[in-house]
Design a protein around this motif. Structure first.
Motif, PDB file in Angstrom:
ATOM      1  N   GLN A 139       0.827  -1.211   0.000  1.00 38.67           N
ATOM      2  CA  GLN A 139       0.000   0.000   0.000  1.00 38.67           C
ATOM      3  C   GLN A 139       0.860   1.258   0.000  1.00 38.67           C
ATOM      4  OE1 GLN A 139      -3.077   0.048   2.953  1.00 38.67           O
ATOM      5  NE2 GLN A 139      -3.690  -2.071   2.608  1.00 38.67           N
ATOM      6  N   GLY A 175       3.743   1.633  -1.411  1.00 37.53           N
ATOM      7  CA  GLY A 175       4.240   1.881  -2.766  1.00 37.53           C
ATOM      8  C   GLY A 175       3.217   2.626  -3.607  1.00 37.53           C
ATOM      9  N   GLU A 176       1.954   2.255  -3.477  1.00 39.77           N
ATOM     10  CA  GLU A 176       0.909   2.936  -4.244  1.00 39.77           C
ATOM     11  C   GLU A 176       0.739   4.366  -3.775  1.00 39.77           C
ATOM     12  OE1 GLU A 176      -3.579   2.047  -5.931  1.00 39.77           O
ATOM     13  OE2 GLU A 176      -2.440   0.516  -4.867  1.00 39.77           O
ATOM     14  N   CYS A 177       0.821   4.607  -2.467  1.00 34.37           N
ATOM     15  CA  CYS A 177       0.687   5.985  -1.954  1.00 34.37           C
ATOM     16  C   CYS A 177       1.872   6.838  -2.361  1.00 34.37           C
ATOM     17  CB  CYS A 177       0.538   5.963  -0.431  1.00 34.37           C
ATOM     18  SG  CYS A 177      -1.069   5.378   0.136  1.00 34.37           S
ATOM     19  N   GLU A 178       3.052   6.247  -2.445  1.00 36.55           N
ATOM     20  CA  GLU A 178       4.224   7.016  -2.869  1.00 36.55           C
ATOM     21  C   GLU A 178       4.101   7.412  -4.342  1.00 36.55           C
ATOM     22  OE1 GLU A 178       7.742   5.385   0.104  1.00 36.55           O
ATOM     23  OE2 GLU A 178       7.298   4.287  -1.745  1.00 36.55           O
ATOM     24  N   ARG A 179       3.452   6.564  -5.126  1.00 38.17           N
ATOM     25  CA  ARG A 179       3.224   6.910  -6.530  1.00 38.17           C
ATOM     26  C   ARG A 179       2.149   7.985  -6.669  1.00 38.17           C
ATOM     27  NH1 ARG A 179       4.034   1.320  -6.862  1.00 38.17           N
ATOM     28  NH2 ARG A 179       1.797   0.897  -6.756  1.00 38.17           N
ATOM     29  N   SER A 180       1.066   7.827  -5.903  1.00 36.91           N
ATOM     30  CA  SER A 180      -0.020   8.822  -5.933  1.00 36.91           C
ATOM     31  C   SER A 180      -0.809   8.718  -4.645  1.00 36.91           C
ATOM     32  CB  SER A 180      -0.932   8.587  -7.143  1.00 36.91           C
ATOM     33  OG  SER A 180      -2.063   9.430  -7.067  1.00 36.91           O
ATOM     34  N   GLY A 228      -3.970   6.348  -3.623  1.00 42.03           N
ATOM     35  CA  GLY A 228      -3.759   5.537  -2.422  1.00 42.03           C
ATOM     36  C   GLY A 228      -4.802   5.794  -1.362  1.00 42.03           C
ATOM     37  N   ARG A 266       8.966   6.100   5.747  1.00 38.95           N
ATOM     38  CA  ARG A 266       8.385   6.264   4.407  1.00 38.95           C
ATOM     39  C   ARG A 266       6.951   6.787   4.468  1.00 38.95           C
ATOM     40  NH1 ARG A 266       8.907   0.726   1.455  1.00 38.95           N
ATOM     41  NH2 ARG A 266       7.877   1.938  -0.214  1.00 38.95           N
ATOM     42  N   SER A 306       5.547  10.202   2.769  1.00 41.76           N
ATOM     43  CA  SER A 306       4.500  10.173   1.743  1.00 41.76           C
ATOM     44  C   SER A 306       3.341  11.113   2.060  1.00 41.76           C
ATOM     45  CB  SER A 306       3.984   8.746   1.561  1.00 41.76           C
ATOM     46  OG  SER A 306       3.326   8.300   2.726  1.00 41.76           O
ATOM     47  N   THR A 338      -3.078  16.611  -6.152  1.00 38.35           N
ATOM     48  CA  THR A 338      -3.301  16.674  -7.598  1.00 38.35           C
ATOM     49  C   THR A 338      -4.466  17.616  -7.856  1.00 38.35           C
ATOM     50  OG1 THR A 338      -2.612  14.373  -7.729  1.00 38.35           O
ATOM     51  CG2 THR A 338      -3.712  15.294  -9.679  1.00 38.35           C
TER      52      THR A 338
END
Length: 1749
Positions: free
Chosen positions: A803, A805-810, A814, A856, A860, A876
């Motif tokens: 989870q 990793g997804e929040c770090e991407r967006s 997330g 992390r 984030s 965003t």
């Protein structure tokens, strides 16, 4: 969430017992002496607790090693310690008890005192130190007193010099003293005078002449002080004692008689006796100093000296009766003079004392009561010597007092206490009856209660049982049986019964028959039996009558107790269950009937909604469970093992039935109260240890408990988990339940967006870990707890990293798909329970993974939480606060913020747990890793708290940071123990430097900075108990907050300091420690209002608000202008606590007084006025302090000039606080004098009027105004230009409006002052104002409409008050036709007040409600209805329409008139047309009008039904509409109308025996089912009052149709023994035998969402809203009960199909559709096996019908 309400849980921190005294500080002159000894030197540097330990060790060993140095050390410590310091107390106690040390201690103490008084003194401050030390020596310390006596002459001279210095300072005109400084001087003077008096009283004979030589100078000082107006009364009293003592000592023992001689040659006495207060002090000193036998000497005039002194004292008391301090002095003097009481003295003193007993000051009342009691005692002594004349006269005087006054009851109490009850009861006719009757009068209730208790105790000691019962118990029981007695009086009567029964147990044999034969209300019977129980009488009766059939304890029938258990009164229900449960013996055995009664009680009270009732019930049930277990053991011991019959079986059966009831209550759709009580009882029963009992678990019970792991309340989840952990593991494993316990499903639930689902996942993981470890770690390793915990932690970390990793991407995506916080919440559980034993390496690796993941996570979400406006931030770009996703869902800013702050919350808890475990477990290696971990986590916390802007986030970080700090303070490693101090120093330094790096947030109340400092300081105080850090921190912050620079950096420093101070001083844990700095902080807050920057003013405002709460307590009522007395404080107490504020406040107000610039804004003025409004004059003002509120009165009056309206209003609220009774009339006259000037500025005039209104409203209760001695009326008449100007060209309506309000108060409170001529003039002006001065519509006249409305109210008041009823009706009609909306509204409000259905909104309406009458003259006038109809037709305002409809509805039989008016028709209309239109208006008019039309419809139908003239076809449609109005989505007024309709219809047709001859069977079914639907809805209403009324209506006995039934007025008490709504609903269900009707009632559509779907709705709801509407309604239980009733009366095999067929009969289908809505479709789906989402109540209804049991 309030950050400052967050507290560290007791499980996390165990606060040490802190000492509340400071260390003993040794002066420099003694340090050289103490440094010679190592132990003494250590004392200098030790903390307070260690100092006490050192003294204990020294005292323990001193007997064996009593050296000169040791004794000298003790003397030094004794002198240097503060008064009442534990060190001083220990030393004085030890020296007093041990003779061997006393001589040397006295000698050394004498020497040290001699050294102290030989030091030169330059000003009064240099005397304080020595005076304080000498004062401590004479207070209950023989050695100290001996040392003082050794230096008596030197000390007398020292004290003389001290007085001279103080008086020189006070009389120095060149230096103006601040009031607080003057108060300090008077405090020093008072102590010095007491010491001088001690020396004079203890002087040795050989030193008398030397002492007399000092008297001349001493008398000069005494004369100045005793005549000084500013000197406190207590100080003057000591001066009087000294004056008389010196005079007697200097002359001879009889020289005091000279003081009474009017022609005394002593000039000093002549001057003193010319001052009233000084004269009182001298005369009071005479009766105190001179022995009683000498006071009886006759003077040359033949009059006894005691009589002459008493006369003079009373003369002063009469002349200064308004002065509470003088009244207190007179009462004390009379108490002292009572020793010489004779008939003459009694005749003088008693009348005055009786008046003093009615004084407003408690101190005066107590002193007068003490004096009266001493007089009675003295008279009784004379009676014993043979002189009965004195006592007879006293009893006659007291018996003749007014029985509505407190003095009568205090006098009777004094007679009873000293003479016995029989003599006291003969003081007058009907004394006992008067005492009992006085219990209902609130002003004398307390005095009457005390008198009753005293007399009862005395009488029982001397009288027989029969006499006591006849003269006391029977009257008390008669009052208990009176229905008009309220609960407070009942409690008093019950306490009296208990007292009597405890003092004389034989009374029980007389009381029992009286109770058993009584027909009183349930409440009264329960009170009587409760008294028996409390007195132990039931145990005495139970041994004889325990087995009486159907009777509890042989006293009350079980039938009556069952009624009480379901009574509509909560008090009766609690009394009932208390009677059964409470017992002095925990092993007293319950009978089977008692246990059945408990089940009966629970059945109808388990879902009680009132929190206080639920808590009371649970506390009683907890005691019940404890007694059940204890008594079962006693019952087992009584069982005969040789008998086959098990006498204890009914206990075990009861537990099974109790558990069955609880599980039966855990039905889906149960409200919170039912779920919580049921689960709590199950937990308690599961913990019972009862021999021979085997708990039989069933699968449906486990299913129920698993379902409640998902309860929306966490405490219910915890209870369900506790029960599941006790159930058999095999039963959990052997069946697949609807609640999944698979690990993957739980992880999916933990990843939900809804926080409640995340918490549910945690509880399921706890269950797996405890009961099903193989679901986490398959194989044999599941038997090792640590392996299971580590495996679970690893699984959760894997899920988190995915989870993350997804929040770090967006973070936006997330927040919807992988919100992290749920998994983090589960990890917090995993980290907390894992220990390193046996898995050290794996544990360390896991810790590193967790720490890395936390870093992390923080990175984030940092962008959101550190944003200046995190509440609406989207990383965003979105549209209108949300971002649509590809799958059709959307993400809102709230969802992103929720993801961020909840993730940070969980991270902070995880980090604090890691630090705690690293510091706790030595297995955490290497050591460098531990140090790195602690520092890294600490840095993360400090960063989060300094950078985070979102309040919810840093509040939660505070909790984690606090837990970590607690571990650091407890660590024995210096490296870790010093970290908090280092962080605190860095923060304070950053604040002091102005935050050059701008890391701290200047807005948002400094964001997390106050939380961080609060955590650092408070945890040290809690763990170590040392106040050093807190005091140093607050001292530094106070200094920084008061810094004087004007640059931006200094402003930021002050802002942060004020915000941190606010957080520290609000913390309840530092109440005692924060008190010393509260005054400085409040002063800074007041000064902060005048700072240049908004940030500082805002911070000062917040600090001021916090300190107001800390000083005066949390506001107890919503009305900020009429505060509870607990939220206020006397000015005397306030300024004694915070003397610095007196000078500041006075100075600021003087600036306003001296400066006539109205437009100049003074920001600090407003908080000062708010502060003054919280104070009120003390009756003891001026007795111990010269800081008087009266000094503020003229200054507050000057604030009326303020340009700001808020300032003028604040000054008006403060005006009564600054004004005592003595200055009340003169001050008001001065204010009216200002108003008499027609040139006065309008703002000033408005402010004065506001203050006058508040002052007149605060009129002292016993203020008497002599019209011949006051020019008040003349001044009021001169000010009437204010009202007249409103009729002229340039009218100022706001001041005219306030003048109208002021005149209203004058008429109301000062009626005797107003003359008719003045009233006539006011009436003429009011008429011109209301009806002639209309003005142009285009003119802007601010305040005109409200002024006219209030003028109308005042005109009505005058017409009523001065009996001009003939003009009232005409005036009201003219107002109803007035073009001004507010005037019309005033007339409508007046009519509603006449009906008694209007809630007053201001003092004019309140006055009108109090005096108005004459409703009949309107109701008998045809013009009245026409006027209302014209308004209804023409009004454009909703409020006017509402009130017209209400008045027309109250008139009854006006439905046709309303419809004709609405339709603008003059011709006659049919009944059917009326019903159709009313139904139309109910559906289409404004919701605020709906209940009026509904009320008219119900009244119209009831009248037609009673006359047998109703169109029954219209009745069908009307009943459906009435039913729809009874449902929970309607407002309270609408549902109330439905309940009234139920009551009225049942009065006409008991048991709803309505003959609807013209209707078909289907239509009759529709009408009756709709009526019963209304009844069921009312019995399940959210409002308790409506439920109770419906239950009482349904419980009425059967009557013949149309038989009259007394009407119950709104708000009147319900009938005796009215059942509660649950029992009434059950009775209604049992009375119904129609299967079709039961089905319709079961499937009713309540239009209320009770069980919300778990799916997210269109608003992307992330929080479970629980029961959103009716929290009492439990549809599922009602549906289940209906189904059970159907099964009882119907023998069909397939009931579901049978009911389905009944529903679909063509002619009945429409009725079911109207009443049940979509529930019909759901029912069909349910019986056809549909697996989708179905309303729970429909599913339960169908399932219950299908079950075979």
């Amino acid at each position: 969430m309030n950050s400052n309400n967050l507290r560290i849980r007791s499980s996390d921190i165990k606060t040490r017992n802190t000492t509340c005294f400071d260390p003993v500080v040794i002066s420099d002159c003694y340090k050289k002496i103490l440094n010679k000894n190592e132990i003494f030197a250590g004392f200098l540097e030790a903390k307070s607790e260690n100092q006490i330990s050192i003294i204990k060790q020294i005292l323990f060993r001193i007997k064996d090693n009593c050296t000169h140095d040791t004794v000298h050390f003790l003397v030094i410590v004794y002198l240097e310690a503060d008064i009442k310091h534990p060190a001083k107390c220990m030393i004085s106690r030890y020296v007093t008890k041990n003779d061997f040390i006393q001589k040397e201690f006295t000698e050394l103490l004498t020497k040290e005192l001699d050294n102290l008084i030989n030091k030169p003194c330059t000003d009064y401050n240099s005397f304080v130190h020595v005076i304080t030390k000498v004062t401590s020596c004479i207070e209950n310390f023989h050695s100290g007193a001996a040392a003082v006596q050794n230096l008596e002459i030197k000390l007398a001279e020292y004290f003389k010099n001290c007085l001279y210095c103080c008086i020189s300072t006070l009389s120095d005109d060149s230096k103006a003293l601040a009031p607080t400084e003057k108060n300090e001087i008077f405090t020093l003077v008072h102590s010095t005078l007491r010491l001088l008096l001690h020396i004079i009283q203890k002087i040795r004979e050989e030193n008398t002449s030397n002492l007399i030589a000092l008297f001349g100078d001493i008398r000069i000082s005494l004369k100045y002080l005793i005549c000084d107006e500013d000197a406190p009364m207590d100080t003057k009293s000591v001066c009087g004692l000294l004056y008389v003592s010196t005079h007697v000592l200097e002359n001879n023992s009889d020289s005091w008689i000279d003081i009474l001689e009017s022609g005394h040659n002593d000039d000093n006495f002549k001057d003193i006796l010319s001052d009233e207060s000084a004269k009182l002090c001298i005369y009071s000193a005479l009766v105190t100093v001179i022995p009683t036998n000498k006071l009886k000497v006759e003077l040359p005039t033949g009059e006894p000296a005691i009589i002459k002194i008493t006369k003079k004292i009373l003369e002063i008391g009469e002349r200064r009766s308004w002065d509470a301090a003088v009244s207190l002095g007179v009462s004390r003097a009379l108490a002292a003079a009572s020793a010489g009481a004779g008939a003459a003295l009694l005749a003088l003193a008693v009348p005055w004392l009786c008046g003093a007993l009615e004084a407003g000051a408690d101190a005066v009342q107590h002193a007068a009561a003490l004096a009266l009691r001493r007089l009675v005692r003295r008279a009784d002594l004379q009676r014993r010597d043979g002189n009965e004349e004195v006592l007879d006269a006293l009893v006659a005087q007291l018996g003749a007092l007014d029985r509505e006054r407190r003095s009568f009851y205090v006098g009777v109490c004094a007679l009873g206490a000293e003479l016995g009850a029989e003599r006291a009861l003969r003081a007058g006719a009907g004394v006992r009856a008067a005492l009992l009757a006085a219990l209902r009068a609130q002003p004398v209730q307390a005095a009457a209660t005390t008198a009753l208790e005293t007399l009862l105790q005395k009488h029982i000691q001397s009288a027989s049982t029969d006499v006591i019962f006849e003269q006391w118990i029977e009257p008390i029981l008669s009052h208990v049986n009176d229905d008009a007695v309220d609960s407070s009086v009942l409690n008093i009567l019950e306490n009296l019964l208990v007292l009597a029964l405890k003092l004389n147990s034989d009374l029980m044999d007389h009381i029992l028959p009286r109770i058993q034969s009584s027909r009183a209300q349930t409440r009264n019977l329960l009170v009587g039996v409760s008294a028996l129980r409390r007195a132990g009488g039931l145990q005495r009766v139970g041994g004889v009558q325990e087995d009486t059939e159907g009777c509890w304890k042989g006293v009350l029938s079980y039938e009556l107790l069952e009624q009480a258990a379901v009574d509509c009164s909560e008090q009766n229900r609690i009394l009932c269950i208390s009677l059964i449960v409470e017992s002095p013996k925990s092993t007293e055995i319950f009978t089977k009937d008692e246990l059945d009664l408990v089940l009966w009680f629970l059945k109808f009270n388990i879902n009680a909604q009132q929190p206080h009732f639920r808590q009371l019930m649970l506390s009683i049930l907890k005691r019940f469970i404890k007694r059940l277990e204890s008594s079962y053991g006693a019952l087992i011991r009584e069982n005969d093992p040789t008998e086959a019959d098990n006498k204890s079986q009914y206990y075990l059966t009861f537990i099974d039935r109790l558990e069955e009831l609880c599980y039966d209550s855990l039905l889906q759709g149960a409200n919170y109260s039912r779920r919580y009580v049921a689960l709590q009882l199950l937990v308690w029963t599961a913990g019972l240890t009862m021999r021979g009992y085997v708990r039989r678990w069933q699968y449906h019970q486990i299913e129920t408990l698993l379902y409640h792991l998902g309860d929306s309340y966490e405490n219910n989840k915890a209870l369900a988990l506790e029960l599941l952990c006790q159930c058999p593991v095999d039963m959990i494993k052997s069946k697949k339940y609807s609640t999944s316990l698979e690990l993957k499903d739980i992880l999916a639930e933990a990843s939900s967006v809804k926080p409640t689902d995340c918490v549910t996942a945690v509880y399921k993981l706890k269950l797996l870990r405890s009961v099903l470890p193989e679901n986490i770690l398959p194989g044999t390793d599941s038997n090792i707890p640590n392996n299971v915990k580590l495996s679970l932690l690893t699984t959760l970390l894997d899920e988190l990293e995915g989870q993350l990793g997804e929040c770090e991407r967006s973070l936006v995506l997330g927040a919807r798909r992988a919100p992290m916080y749920g998994v983090l919440h589960c990890i917090a559980l995993g980290v907390q329970v894992v220990s390193p034993y046996g898995v050290q390496e794996r544990w360390v690796r896991s810790v590193r993974r967790v720490l890395s993941a936390c870093v992390r996570v923080c990175a984030s979400v940092r962008a959101v939480l550190t944003c200046a406006a995190p509440e609406g931030h989207l990383p965003t770009a979105g549209h209108m606060g949300h971002i649509p996703l590809e799958d059709g869902h959307e993400v809102t800013a709230q969802m992103v913020l929720l993801c961020a702050w909840r993730s940070i919350k969980e991270v902070s808890l995880i980090l604090s747990t890691l630090v705690t475990q690293a510091l706790t477990h030595d297995e955490f290696k290497p050591a460098a890793l531990r140090s790195t971990l602690v520092r890294q986590v600490g840095e993360m916390f400090t960063t989060l708290l300094t950078e985070t802007k979102h309040r919810g986030a840093f509040e939660q970080v505070y909790v984690g940071f606090t837990r970590m700090l607690t571990s650091l303070w407890r660590s024995r490693n210096p490296e870790f123990n010093s970290l908090p101090k280092l962080w605190l120093e860095e923060l304070l330094s950053s604040i002091e430097s102005g935050d050059p790096d701008r890391r701290l947030c200047s807005t948002r109340r400094s964001a997390g900075l106050p939380f961080m400092i609060q955590a650092l300081v408070i945890t040290e105080l809690q763990v170590h108990g040392s106040p050093g850090g807190f005091e140093a921190c607050t001292g530094r912050l106070l200094r920084l907050a008061g810094a004087g620079a004007d640059d931006a950096a200094a402003a930021r420093t002050r802002c942060h300091a004020l915000n941190v101070l606010r957080a520290l001083l609000r913390d309840r844990g530092v109440t005692e420690r924060g008190a010393p700095c509260a005054a400085d902080a409040l002063l800074l807050a007041l000064q902060g209002f005048e700072r240049r920057t908004w940030l500082e003013r805002n911070s000062a405002t917040l600090l001021f608000s916090a300190l107001m709460v800390r000083i005066f307590g949390v506001q107890r009522n919503k009305d900020s202008e009429n505060l509870c007395v607990r939220n206020r404080m006397t000015g005397r107490i306030f300024f004694l606590k915070y003397p610095k504020l007196y000078d500041f406040m006075l100075e600021k107000l003087k600036e306003v007084h001296d400066d006539n610039e109205e437009r100049l804004l003074r920001p600090s003025l407003y908080p000062i006025l708010l502060l003054l409004a919280r104070l009120y004059p003390s009756s003891l003002e001026g007795t111990v302090s010269n800081l008087k509120l009266a000094a503020f009165a003229p200054l507050v009056r000057a604030c009326a000039r303020g340009a700001a309206l808020a300032t003028r209003r604040a000054a008006a609220r403060a005006a009564p606080a600054a004004l005592g009774a003595a200055r009340y009339i003169p001050h008001i006259e001065e204010m009216y004098g200002l108003l008499s000037d027609m040139k006065i500025k309008r703002n000033y005039c408005h402010g004065i009027l506001l203050q006058l209104i508040k002052l007149l409203e605060a009129k002292p209760d016993k203020l008497a105004i002599d019209k011949s001695k006051t020019r008040l009326l003349q001044l009021v008449e001169q000010s009437s230009w204010i009202l007249r100007q409103s009729v002229g060209g340039l009218a100022c309506y706001p001041i005219a409006d306030e003048y109208i309000k002021m005149i209203n108060i004058l008429i109301w409170r000062f009626d005797g002052l107003i003359e008719e001529d003045f009233i006539n003039k006011i009436q003429i002006t009011l008429n011109n104002l209301i009806f002639k001065g209309t003005g142009s519509k285009n003119e802007i006249n601010p305040g005109r409409e409200l002024c006219l409305a209030n003028a109308a109210y005042l005109r009505l008041i005058i017409l009523h008050r001065y009996e001009k009823n003939n003009d009232i009706r005409q005036f009201v009609y003219k107002c109803l036709a007035h073009e001004c909306y507010e005037v019309t509204l005033s007339a409508l409000n007046y009519l509603l007040i006449l009906h008694g259905v209007f809630e007053v909104e201001n003092s004019l309406q309140e006055h009108l409600r109090e005096i108005c009458s004459g409703l009949e003259m309107f109701e008998s006038d045809s013009t009245y209805t026409g006027s209302l109809c014209r308004i209804l037709k023409s009004s454009k305002y909703l409020e006017c329409t509402q009130k017209c409809l209400k008045l027309l509805t109250l008139k009854r039989d006006t439905a046709k008139i309303i419809i004709q008016t609405k339709m603008d028709r003059d011709d006659d209309i049919s009944d059917d047309f009326v019903v159709d239109k009313l139904l139309y208006y109910i559906d289409n008019e404004h919701e605020n009008l709906m209940h009026f039309y509904l009320g008219n419809l119900c009244n119209f139908l009831c009248a037609k039904m009673a006359a047998g003239d109703v169109n029954e076809s219209k009745l069908v449609k009307a009943m459906n509409v009435i039913f729809s109005c009874s449902l929970p989505h309607n407002n309270d007024e609408t549902r109330t109308v439905v309940v009234e309709f139920l009551e009225n219809s049942l009065k006409m047709f008991p048991l709803l025996d309505i003959h609807l001859k013209s209707l078909s069977e289907e239509e009759q079914f529709s009408v009756l089912t709709a009526w019963w639907g209304c009844a069921v809805a009312a019995l399940h209403d959210d409002e308790e009052a409506l439920r109770a009324r419906a239950a009482a209506a349904l419980a009425l006995p059967a009557r013949a149709p149309g038989a009259p039934l007394p009407a119950r007025a709104p708000g009147a008490p319900l009938p005796a023994r009215a059942p509660g709504a649950p029992l009434a609903a059950r009775a209604a269900l049992r009375a119904c035998a129609d299967v079709r009707r039961l089905a319709a009632l079961a499937l009713l559509d309540w239009k209320a969402e009770v069980c919300a779907s778990d799916a997210l709705d269109e608003q992307t709801r992330v929080f479970d809203q629980n029961e959103r509407y009716n929290i009492y309604l439990e549809e599922t239980f009602w549906a289940r009960d209906c189904a059970r009733r159907i099964k009882e009366i119907c023998d069909e095999k397939n009931l579901c199909e049978y009911i389905y067929d009944l529903i679909h009969v063509k002619n009945y289908r429409e009725t079911f559709e109207n009443l049940c809505g979509d529930n019909l479709i759901m029912f069909e789906k349910s019986i056809r096996g549909y697996e989708g989402e179905i309303n729970p109540k429909v599913k339960i209804f169908a399932d219950t019908l299908k079950t075979t049991q």
